[in-house]
Design a protein around this motif. Sequence first.
Motif, PDB file in Angstrom:
ATOM      1  N   SER A 631      11.160   7.429 -29.342  1.00  0.00           N
ATOM      2  CA  SER A 631      12.386   7.357 -28.547  1.00  0.00           C
ATOM      3  C   SER A 631      13.070   8.704 -28.415  1.00  0.00           C
ATOM      4  CB  SER A 631      13.357   6.350 -29.187  1.00  0.00           C
ATOM      5  OG  SER A 631      13.709   6.766 -30.497  1.00  0.00           O
ATOM      6  N   VAL A 632      12.499   9.746 -29.042  1.00  0.00           N
ATOM      7  CA  VAL A 632      13.025  11.116 -28.938  1.00  0.00           C
ATOM      8  C   VAL A 632      11.851  12.042 -28.629  1.00  0.00           C
ATOM      9  CG1 VAL A 632      14.940  10.675 -30.527  1.00  0.00           C
ATOM     10  CG2 VAL A 632      12.760  11.500 -31.421  1.00  0.00           C
ATOM     11  N   PRO A 633      12.117  13.232 -28.085  1.00  0.00           N
ATOM     12  CA  PRO A 633      11.025  14.187 -27.836  1.00  0.00           C
ATOM     13  C   PRO A 633      10.240  14.460 -29.112  1.00  0.00           C
ATOM     14  CG  PRO A 633      13.033  14.920 -26.761  1.00  0.00           C
ATOM     15  CD  PRO A 633      13.416  13.745 -27.605  1.00  0.00           C
ATOM     16  N   LEU A 634       8.908  14.490 -28.976  1.00  0.00           N
ATOM     17  CA  LEU A 634       8.070  14.560 -30.164  1.00  0.00           C
ATOM     18  C   LEU A 634       6.826  15.395 -29.887  1.00  0.00           C
ATOM     19  CD1 LEU A 634       7.812  13.346 -33.070  1.00  0.00           C
ATOM     20  CD2 LEU A 634       6.413  11.552 -32.048  1.00  0.00           C
ATOM     21  N   ARG A 635       6.494  16.267 -30.854  1.00  0.00           N
ATOM     22  CA  ARG A 635       5.247  17.028 -30.808  1.00  0.00           C
ATOM     23  C   ARG A 635       4.502  16.799 -32.112  1.00  0.00           C
ATOM     24  NH1 ARG A 635       6.478  23.029 -28.176  1.00  0.00           N
ATOM     25  NH2 ARG A 635       7.178  22.279 -26.128  1.00  0.00           N
ATOM     26  N   LEU A 636       3.246  16.392 -31.984  1.00  0.00           N
ATOM     27  CA  LEU A 636       2.446  16.093 -33.159  1.00  0.00           C
ATOM     28  C   LEU A 636       1.141  16.859 -33.126  1.00  0.00           C
ATOM     29  CD1 LEU A 636       2.818  12.208 -33.486  1.00  0.00           C
ATOM     30  CD2 LEU A 636       4.021  13.960 -34.782  1.00  0.00           C
ATOM     31  N   ASP A 637       0.629  17.180 -34.314  1.00  0.00           N
ATOM     32  CA  ASP A 637      -0.696  17.757 -34.436  1.00  0.00           C
ATOM     33  C   ASP A 637      -1.696  16.623 -34.588  1.00  0.00           C
ATOM     34  OD1 ASP A 637       0.324  20.345 -34.376  1.00  0.00           O
ATOM     35  OD2 ASP A 637       0.688  20.350 -36.552  1.00  0.00           O
ATOM     36  N   GLY A 638      -2.717  16.607 -33.737  1.00  0.00           N
ATOM     37  CA  GLY A 638      -3.715  15.559 -33.836  1.00  0.00           C
ATOM     38  C   GLY A 638      -4.129  15.023 -32.474  1.00  0.00           C
ATOM     39  N   PRO A 639      -5.268  14.328 -32.430  1.00  0.00           N
ATOM     40  CA  PRO A 639      -5.838  13.854 -31.154  1.00  0.00           C
ATOM     41  C   PRO A 639      -5.331  12.493 -30.701  1.00  0.00           C
ATOM     42  CG  PRO A 639      -7.376  13.429 -32.921  1.00  0.00           C
ATOM     43  CD  PRO A 639      -6.184  14.075 -33.569  1.00  0.00           C
ATOM     44  N   CYS A 640      -4.119  12.115 -31.091  1.00  0.00           N
ATOM     45  CA  CYS A 640      -3.615  10.792 -30.716  1.00  0.00           C
ATOM     46  C   CYS A 640      -2.944  10.847 -29.346  1.00  0.00           C
ATOM     47  CB  CYS A 640      -2.624  10.290 -31.757  1.00  0.00           C
ATOM     48  SG  CYS A 640      -1.154  11.341 -31.890  1.00  0.00           S
ATOM     49  N   GLU A 641      -2.592   9.666 -28.840  1.00  0.00           N
ATOM     50  CA  GLU A 641      -1.829   9.545 -27.596  1.00  0.00           C
ATOM     51  C   GLU A 641      -0.346   9.465 -27.959  1.00  0.00           C
ATOM     52  OE1 GLU A 641      -2.389   9.553 -24.428  1.00  0.00           O
ATOM     53  OE2 GLU A 641      -4.491   9.086 -24.060  1.00  0.00           O
ATOM     54  N   VAL A 642       0.446  10.377 -27.393  1.00  0.00           N
ATOM     55  CA  VAL A 642       1.878  10.392 -27.677  1.00  0.00           C
ATOM     56  C   VAL A 642       2.648  10.083 -26.401  1.00  0.00           C
ATOM     57  CG1 VAL A 642       3.845  11.764 -28.473  1.00  0.00           C
ATOM     58  CG2 VAL A 642       1.585  12.065 -29.540  1.00  0.00           C
ATOM     59  N   PHE A 643       3.519   9.084 -26.475  1.00  0.00           N
ATOM     60  CA  PHE A 643       4.394   8.724 -25.352  1.00  0.00           C
ATOM     61  C   PHE A 643       5.841   8.885 -25.822  1.00  0.00           C
ATOM     62  CE2 PHE A 643       0.471   6.574 -24.293  1.00  0.00           C
ATOM     63  CZ  PHE A 643       0.380   6.728 -22.909  1.00  0.00           C
ATOM     64  N   ASP A 644       6.430  10.016 -25.453  1.00  0.00           N
ATOM     65  CA  ASP A 644       7.842  10.237 -25.751  1.00  0.00           C
ATOM     66  C   ASP A 644       8.638  10.067 -24.452  1.00  0.00           C
ATOM     67  OD1 ASP A 644       7.200  12.476 -24.313  1.00  0.00           O
ATOM     68  OD2 ASP A 644       7.812  13.912 -25.841  1.00  0.00           O
ATOM     69  N   PRO A 645       9.980  10.181 -24.483  1.00  0.00           N
ATOM     70  CA  PRO A 645      10.756   9.934 -23.261  1.00  0.00           C
ATOM     71  C   PRO A 645      10.327  10.767 -22.063  1.00  0.00           C
ATOM     72  CG  PRO A 645      12.207   9.972 -25.155  1.00  0.00           C
ATOM     73  CD  PRO A 645      10.857  10.367 -25.660  1.00  0.00           C
ATOM     74  N   LYS A 646       9.901  11.999 -22.301  1.00  0.00           N
ATOM     75  CA  LYS A 646       9.493  12.860 -21.188  1.00  0.00           C
ATOM     76  C   LYS A 646       8.261  12.295 -20.485  1.00  0.00           C
ATOM     77  CE  LYS A 646       8.302  17.653 -20.110  1.00  0.00           C
ATOM     78  NZ  LYS A 646       8.129  19.028 -20.663  1.00  0.00           N
ATOM     79  N   ARG A 647       7.278  11.835 -21.259  1.00  0.00           N
ATOM     80  CA  ARG A 647       6.067  11.276 -20.655  1.00  0.00           C
ATOM     81  C   ARG A 647       6.321   9.893 -20.094  1.00  0.00           C
ATOM     82  NH1 ARG A 647       0.087  10.506 -23.519  1.00  0.00           N
ATOM     83  NH2 ARG A 647      -0.991   9.866 -21.594  1.00  0.00           N
ATOM     84  N   LEU A 648       7.124   9.089 -20.805  1.00  0.00           N
ATOM     85  CA  LEU A 648       7.428   7.745 -20.320  1.00  0.00           C
ATOM     86  C   LEU A 648       8.210   7.770 -19.023  1.00  0.00           C
ATOM     87  CD1 LEU A 648       8.311   6.040 -23.712  1.00  0.00           C
ATOM     88  CD2 LEU A 648       6.400   5.437 -22.217  1.00  0.00           C
ATOM     89  N   LEU A 649       8.946   8.850 -18.791  1.00  0.00           N
ATOM     90  CA  LEU A 649       9.672   8.975 -17.533  1.00  0.00           C
ATOM     91  C   LEU A 649       8.709   8.992 -16.353  1.00  0.00           C
ATOM     92  CD1 LEU A 649      12.425   9.421 -16.167  1.00  0.00           C
ATOM     93  CD2 LEU A 649      12.070  11.868 -16.462  1.00  0.00           C
ATOM     94  N   ARG A 650       7.520   9.553 -16.569  1.00  0.00           N
ATOM     95  CA  ARG A 650       6.509   9.610 -15.499  1.00  0.00           C
ATOM     96  C   ARG A 650       5.690   8.326 -15.424  1.00  0.00           C
ATOM     97  NH1 ARG A 650       5.699  14.572 -18.112  1.00  0.00           N
ATOM     98  NH2 ARG A 650       3.676  13.870 -18.922  1.00  0.00           N
ATOM     99  N   THR A 651       5.416   7.725 -16.580  1.00  0.00           N
ATOM    100  CA  THR A 651       4.527   6.557 -16.590  1.00  0.00           C
ATOM    101  C   THR A 651       5.260   5.245 -16.433  1.00  0.00           C
ATOM    102  OG1 THR A 651       4.663   6.300 -19.007  1.00  0.00           O
ATOM    103  CG2 THR A 651       2.976   7.799 -18.142  1.00  0.00           C
ATOM    104  N   GLY A 652       6.535   5.195 -16.848  1.00  0.00           N
ATOM    105  CA  GLY A 652       7.237   3.925 -16.901  1.00  0.00           C
ATOM    106  C   GLY A 652       6.808   3.130 -18.117  1.00  0.00           C
ATOM    107  N   SER A 653       7.156   1.874 -18.159  1.00  0.00           N
ATOM    108  CA  SER A 653       6.821   1.019 -19.303  1.00  0.00           C
ATOM    109  C   SER A 653       5.306   0.881 -19.445  1.00  0.00           C
ATOM    110  CB  SER A 653       7.467  -0.351 -19.129  1.00  0.00           C
ATOM    111  OG  SER A 653       7.074  -0.933 -17.891  1.00  0.00           O
ATOM    112  N   LEU A 654       4.873   0.459 -20.654  1.00  0.00           N
ATOM    113  CA  LEU A 654       3.445   0.381 -20.966  1.00  0.00           C
ATOM    114  C   LEU A 654       3.055  -1.015 -21.427  1.00  0.00           C
ATOM    115  CD1 LEU A 654       3.132   3.593 -23.220  1.00  0.00           C
ATOM    116  CD2 LEU A 654       2.879   3.467 -20.733  1.00  0.00           C
TER     117      LEU A 654
END
Length: 688
Positions: A631-654
């Motif tokens: 629910s807040v901007p997030l940067r992680l080390d690793g090959p996972c999928e991250v959906f933070d508000p910035k990315r969700l703004l483009r994709t919408g709900s999942l």
Amino acid sequence: MRGLRRTLARCDLVLLNQRGHLFPWIPVFLAIGIGLYFLCPVEPAPWVHAALLATGALGAAVALRWPGGLTSLGWVLALSAAGFCLAGLRAHQVVGPVLDWRYYGPVEGRVVGLDRSASDAVRVTLDRVRLERVGPDKRPDKVRISLHGPPAELVPGQRIMTTGHLSPPQGPVEPGGFDFRRHAWFQGLGAVGYTRNPVLTVAPPGEGRTGLFIFALRMAVSDHIRRVLPGDVGGFAAAVTAGDRSGVSQVALDALRASNLAHLLAISGLHMGLLSGFVFAALRMGLSLVPALALRFPVKKIAAVGALGAAAVYLALSGGNVATERAFIMVAVVLLAVLVDRRAFSLRAVAMAALIVLVLRPEALLGPGFQMSFAATTALVAFFGWLRDADLPRAPGWAKPVLGVVLSSAIAGLATAPIGAAHFNTMSHYGLFANLLSVPLMGVLVIPAAVLALFLAPLGLEIVGLYPMGLGLRWILGVAHVVTGLDGAQSHVPGPGPWVLPMMALGMLWLMLWQGRSRLIGLAPAAVAFALWTQADRPMVLVADTGGLVGVMTEQGRALSKPRGAGFVARNWLENDGDGIDQTGAAARWPGPEGKLRRVALAATEVVHVIGKTGAAEIESCVAGEVVISSVPLRLDGPCEVFDPKRLLRTGSLAISDKGIVTAQEKAGARIWNTPPAPKARRLALRQ
């Protein structure tokens, strides 16, 4: 060639047997074209519309030049193409600026609409909007704000100012769900939001008030009624007379919905028919009592003209929404049929009303109001038409009114129940009982009393009509509360797939419109639609478009990641699941420990919900196969999928399952009303 001729000859014979009954199919095929436009995954290019227009013109030419077997195919192509192009034209006619970022600051505008939100807050719609540091090219034409601050006295045409939050209209709360952005686009809303600050008057109603005269008159009537009849009774009376539902509390509204009486709030065919029928009967009876008039003038036609005038006044006073427009058009067609000595109630009249509404507002096809009102009207006209022509024993004279009310309520309820369940995910088990206790009272007391109050208002004696009207509405509200309190009064059903309602509608339309025994074929697609509905598959994991809420399907039902916040999203998810539990109860189902870092394992992946900055501080890395929702901007080390508000703004709900991730943007497609906002924009979880 011989086989083609045989086929065309058979088509000729079929059409010959349907002669005189084909007109009602015109709005059906027009609606098919409109539906195809809204199903397009991308906005159709101009050449697509041009090609369809050419195809439609060719189909019409073939139908006119070679009547017979090719006529039906030609008109189907022409009408479907016309519906598609009408919907596209309408979508581009209402184009306007849409706010594409979160805005907080001064909001100024002119009051052009008042209603009430799902959270029971008054909402105001403003035009001629001014926003700080926002140029005219990016300034929305209209905005809608929920008022959570101190109460404000709002007058139509008044310019007001407040400090509030605005955001773009929200997309679907889940992929494939109701698209509020599309709904707002056709309403001309470029931003929605809320304020907790006081509302200040910048200028009283003045310049440009002429265009708001009807709105001001409606609000004046509504305010006067609510002063005479306080509480929910006054709000109910204002709703059925002036179309103003802002005075009805959420408790009363929930009771009316649970008892299947909410249709009495909306000015629709029932109200318009009762009012015009009462005026028609009163004028005809009154004129017939004067022999000099009855013997020299066509009193029946004079009464029809008077009733049409009363219906037109009621349309203007009600605010003219889609249901009221449909009701007025239907009443107008019926009364015009009386004037030309034709059968008043027929499927042709219903088809004409549907045709006019679809041409003027193609987007109405997608709304529950259009679908339910025309389903009820078509079913009633078709059933009573069959009953009139059927060779059945006649009921005694004293039993006909009672039987008519029972049959009308039952048929209308059966016709609208699947549509209501599909849109609102609820079914009222005592709705017929509640309607039998309430609808007759609307006809014999509430509507006549409202007409009496209208005529006595210039003399200051409107209380003579409003008092008995209040008694009738108080009874209806009492019935609603009693029925709602019964055990098992309401059940919840899951939302159907996208093809269930169209397939069901086409099947039932075939059953009602087609002539002959082959009409029973329509039961097959309707049965298939019901079967598909029972097999509706809900997503395993749902993610809100802000990252603030995650819902996971468990054996007990959907579990939510937090008990408060994003209440609108949570309520919609649970309703679409057919689950009647509240958000707090759903949060207690979460299959893991509480905290700001919630984890849930699926067969092929693990979903991690990071709640707030505290949760973000607890996670620094991730592994393959994990889907991290923050629910807040997030940067992680690793090959996972991250959906933070910035990315969700483009994709919408999942929607997440073992098959992968589906986004709301993928489901909605690239349409004119949902162009993605700039990447730098940020989104606000609206608390409306």
